[in-house]
Design a protein around this motif. Structure first.
Motif, mmCIF file in Angstrom:
data_model
loop_
_atom_site.group_PDB
_atom_site.id
_atom_site.type_symbol
_atom_site.label_atom_id
_atom_site.label_comp_id
_atom_site.label_asym_id
_atom_site.label_seq_id
_atom_site.Cartn_x
_atom_site.Cartn_y
_atom_site.Cartn_z
ATOM 1 N N ASP A 15 40.308 51.397 44.296
ATOM 2 C CA ASP A 15 41.618 52.044 44.184
ATOM 3 C C ASP A 15 42.049 51.889 42.718
ATOM 4 O O ASP A 15 41.339 51.260 41.924
ATOM 5 C CB ASP A 15 42.616 51.462 45.198
ATOM 6 N N PRO A 16 43.193 52.448 42.309
ATOM 7 C CA PRO A 16 43.543 52.377 40.880
ATOM 8 C C PRO A 16 43.665 50.949 40.355
ATOM 9 O O PRO A 16 43.291 50.682 39.203
ATOM 10 C CB PRO A 16 44.886 53.116 40.822
ATOM 11 N N CYS A 17 44.182 50.003 41.152
ATOM 12 C CA CYS A 17 44.260 48.617 40.698
ATOM 13 C C CYS A 17 42.857 48.060 40.465
ATOM 14 O O CYS A 17 42.591 47.402 39.452
ATOM 15 C CB CYS A 17 44.998 47.760 41.723
ATOM 16 N N GLU A 18 41.969 48.319 41.412
ATOM 17 C CA GLU A 18 40.584 47.845 41.261
ATOM 18 C C GLU A 18 39.884 48.537 40.091
ATOM 19 O O GLU A 18 38.995 47.968 39.465
ATOM 20 C CB GLU A 18 39.822 48.057 42.566
ATOM 21 N N MET A 19 40.313 49.775 39.797
ATOM 22 C CA MET A 19 39.767 50.468 38.618
ATOM 23 C C MET A 19 40.170 49.712 37.354
ATOM 24 O O MET A 19 39.372 49.567 36.421
ATOM 25 C CB MET A 19 40.285 51.911 38.595
ATOM 26 N N GLY A 20 41.422 49.213 37.325
ATOM 27 C CA GLY A 20 41.865 48.376 36.208
ATOM 28 C C GLY A 20 41.017 47.120 36.092
ATOM 29 O O GLY A 20 40.670 46.680 35.000
ATOM 30 N N PHE A 21 40.664 46.559 37.239
ATOM 31 C CA PHE A 21 39.796 45.372 37.272
ATOM 32 C C PHE A 21 38.419 45.683 36.672
ATOM 33 O O PHE A 21 37.890 44.909 35.867
ATOM 34 C CB PHE A 21 39.681 44.897 38.725
ATOM 35 N N LEU A 22 37.860 46.830 37.029
ATOM 36 C CA LEU A 22 36.541 47.198 36.480
ATOM 37 C C LEU A 22 36.617 47.425 34.971
ATOM 38 O O LEU A 22 35.643 47.201 34.260
ATOM 39 C CB LEU A 22 36.009 48.468 37.178
ATOM 40 N N ALA A 23 37.804 47.836 34.500
ATOM 41 C CA ALA A 23 37.966 48.104 33.073
ATOM 42 C C ALA A 23 38.356 46.851 32.278
ATOM 43 O O ALA A 23 38.508 46.918 31.065
ATOM 44 C CB ALA A 23 39.017 49.198 32.868
ATOM 45 N N ASP A 24 38.543 45.738 32.966
ATOM 46 C CA ASP A 24 38.913 44.491 32.288
ATOM 47 C C ASP A 24 37.639 43.688 32.030
ATOM 48 O O ASP A 24 36.954 43.281 32.971
ATOM 49 C CB ASP A 24 39.874 43.688 33.189
ATOM 50 N N PRO A 25 37.315 43.445 30.770
ATOM 51 C CA PRO A 25 36.021 42.780 30.499
ATOM 52 C C PRO A 25 35.938 41.351 31.020
ATOM 53 O O PRO A 25 34.841 40.838 31.236
ATOM 54 C CB PRO A 25 35.927 42.795 28.966
ATOM 55 N N ASP A 26 37.075 40.708 31.223
ATOM 56 C CA ASP A 26 37.051 39.281 31.565
ATOM 57 C C ASP A 26 37.341 38.966 33.032
ATOM 58 O O ASP A 26 36.927 37.928 33.528
ATOM 59 C CB ASP A 26 38.069 38.520 30.709
ATOM 60 N N ALA A 27 38.088 39.825 33.715
ATOM 61 C CA ALA A 27 38.564 39.477 35.065
ATOM 62 C C ALA A 27 37.414 39.374 36.061
ATOM 63 O O ALA A 27 36.508 40.210 36.065
ATOM 64 C CB ALA A 27 39.574 40.505 35.547
ATOM 65 N N SER A 28 37.472 38.339 36.894
ATOM 66 C CA SER A 28 36.467 38.209 37.959
ATOM 67 C C SER A 28 37.056 38.617 39.299
ATOM 68 O O SER A 28 36.362 38.639 40.319
ATOM 69 C CB SER A 28 35.953 36.769 38.043
ATOM 70 N N HIS A 29 38.364 38.942 39.319
ATOM 71 C CA HIS A 29 39.039 39.352 40.559
ATOM 72 C C HIS A 29 40.276 40.165 40.151
ATOM 73 O O HIS A 29 40.893 39.865 39.117
ATOM 74 C CB HIS A 29 39.459 38.109 41.360
ATOM 75 N N PRO A 30 40.665 41.165 40.966
ATOM 76 C CA PRO A 30 41.839 41.984 40.595
ATOM 77 C C PRO A 30 43.126 41.169 40.427
ATOM 78 O O PRO A 30 44.049 41.624 39.748
ATOM 79 C CB PRO A 30 41.963 42.978 41.759
ATOM 80 N N ALA A 31 43.219 39.987 41.020
ATOM 81 C CA ALA A 31 44.432 39.178 40.885
ATOM 82 C C ALA A 31 44.616 38.677 39.460
ATOM 83 O O ALA A 31 45.710 38.271 39.083
ATOM 84 C CB ALA A 31 44.374 37.983 41.841
ATOM 85 N N TYR A 32 43.550 38.699 38.673
ATOM 86 C CA TYR A 32 43.630 38.171 37.315
ATOM 87 C C TYR A 32 43.413 39.245 36.255
ATOM 88 O O TYR A 32 43.034 38.927 35.130
ATOM 89 C CB TYR A 32 42.599 37.043 37.127
ATOM 90 N N ILE A 33 43.669 40.504 36.603
ATOM 91 C CA ILE A 33 43.469 41.523 35.556
ATOM 92 C C ILE A 33 44.599 41.452 34.543
ATOM 93 O O ILE A 33 45.714 41.017 34.849
ATOM 94 C CB ILE A 33 43.344 42.969 36.120
#
Lengths: 289, 178
Positions: A145-163
């Motif tokens: 979903d769009p939040c998880e898309m942000g997670f995929l675009a974050d080089p460091d996050a290992s989980h969407p809660a930490y994007i």
């Protein structure tokens, strides 16, 4: 064979491999009847609706009980790592599991050693694990979903809660999804095809948006648990039927919305009520095998 | 006891560090977690992560919620949990969407929707960790004021986000009721 792997919210359900059948409010696998709710069961129910409609073999599922501690998730991955070379699925779908980088790495290694590479689909915790392990490019489809898309675009996050917060804010404006897609692709955090599920569904190949779906517009679908899972299940099954990845993505994004319209979806609607509409939707869309 | 962090950048990505004021707190924490079958280890954190003593416990970050709950139950003293990679702050932004006679609150990747008239939880969506389908079943159909908080029964970061959405829903509901 299409193999769907994931956990179900029944703590003591043993690791079970069998044929799935959608029966309305529940899903049957071997002798077990499991409520068809958000998660792996909704995804499997939607996949079954496709294989049943196209008169194909029903999905095989590998499920296990896990209510969050990860014991079931780990046993599922360990089984797959050992048995994948024997099971040899054509399509492998990985879903709700506790993310585990080490096990995801071993699984991908096992797939590389296998005599047949399956088409690989991941969503939910398995998608988180694949991205965190740096193995997204080994997959064919992710359905964030769009939040998880942000997670995929974050080089460091290992989980969407930490994007990173600016990536979460960006996804509030779904018009930013194409930028996030391009970033994720550059970071090698995206598979061949992305289907980003939201108010507008974006279909992206190799970092570029190639299509969008926005009609019919049923905002209530976002509140209904499992409506993303149904898209993942349908896409996997249509790909198993031989459809090209992007064609399957477009058909399923549309079919999900049409099912919402047919079911007159409200925010309290249950996901199984949408799944029961899929055969009618496929007929209306004149989908043929 | 190990005194270095994992050298492989990809392998450290899903790791979190629990940092402590005193060395003995770190040793107690490791013992408590291992007794509960968590895969953890004592490490010497990089200087930027040090807040108290120079000993920390490395955990699987996705299990942060259940680790902190266990510490609370066992009276383990710790300063904070932080991811080894990234900004180190949990998302704290919530977004509210109004439907006809219902409200949806989104926190990170989790969404919770309740009935504006009755305060009954109508649906839970989003997430990807295995406790979410379980928590959804325990929440849907119950009043916000009577439902268990997701952090009481959940284990993962998805449950933590669901708890944020739940707390925001409860606040909205109480404000409207008053």
């Amino acid at each position: 064979m299409m193999l769907i792997c994931g956990t179900v919210p029944i703590e003591n359900l043993p690791l079970t491999l069998g044929e799935a059948k959608f029966e309305g409010e529940s899903l049957s696998v071997n002798n077990f009847k499991i409520p068809c709710t958000q998660g792996t069961t909704a995804m499997t129910g939607a996949a079954f609706s496709v294989t049943d409609y196209l008169k194909l073999d029903p999905p095989q599922v590998l499920i296990v009980g896990d209510t969050g501690r990860g014991k079931g998730s780990n046993s599922l991955y360990e089984y797959l790592i050992q048995r994948l070379g024997v099971l040899l699925p054509d399509v492998l779908v990985l879903h709700y599991c506790l993310p585990n980088i080490a096990l995801m790495r071993s699984l991908c290694e096992s797939i590389r050693r296998s005599s047949k590479r399956p088409i690989m689909v991941a969503d939910a915790g398995s998608m988180y694990g694949a991205k965190a392990a740096g193995l997204a490019t080994e997959f064919d489809i992710f359905t964030p979903d769009p939040c998880e898309m942000g997670f995929l675009a974050d080089p460091d996050a290992s989980h969407p809660a930490y994007i990173n917060k600016h990536l979460f804010e960006a996804n509030a404006n779904e018009g930013k999804v194409p930028e996030l897609v391009a970033t994720a692709y550059q970071l090698k955090s995206a598979p061949k095809l992305l289907l980003v599920k939201g108010a507008v569904d974006y279909i992206a190949r190799e970092g570029k948006v190639i299509d969008t779906v926005s009609e019919p517009d049923i905002p209530e679908l976002e509140a209904i648990g499992g409506t993303g899972d149904t898209i993942t299940g349908m896409v996997s099954a249509f790909v198993y039927a031989g459809m090209k990845l992007h064609e399957a993505a477009k058909i399923c994004a549309t079919a999900n919305r049409m099912a919402g319209k047919l079911a007159q979806a409200e925010v309290a609607t249950k996901v199984w009520q949408l799944i029961t509409q899929f055969p009618v939707v496929f007929e209306q869309m004149k989908i043929r095998g | 006891m190990e005194f270095t962090l994992s050298g492989d950048a990809a392998l450290t990505k899903d790791r979190g560090l629990v940092v402590f004021k005193k060395v003995e707190d770190a040793i107690i924490a490791e013992k408590v977690l291992k007794e509960a079958n968590y895969q953890v280890r004592l490490v010497a954190p990089p200087p930027t992560f040090r807040m108290g003593c120079d000993l920390a416990v490395e955990i699987n970050l996705v299990e942060q919620l259940s680790v902190e709950r266990l510490f609370s139950e066992k009276g383990v003293n710790y300063l904070k949990v932080t991811p080894l990679k990234g900004g180190g702050e949990l998302l704290d932004i919530v977004k509210v969407t109004n439907f006809k006679e219902a409200t949806m609150v989104k926190a990170g990747n989790m969404k919770l929707t309740f009935d504006d008239t009755t305060g009954i939880i109508l649906n839970v969506s989003g997430g990807g960790c295995p406790d979410i389908p379980y928590l959804s079943v325990s929440l849907i159909g119950r009043k916000l004021t009577e439902a268990p908080r997701p952090r009481e029964n959940g284990f993962t970061l998805c449950a933590m986000m669901l708890d944020r959405a739940f707390v925001e829903c409860l606040e909205l509901w109480r404000k409207r009721a008053s």
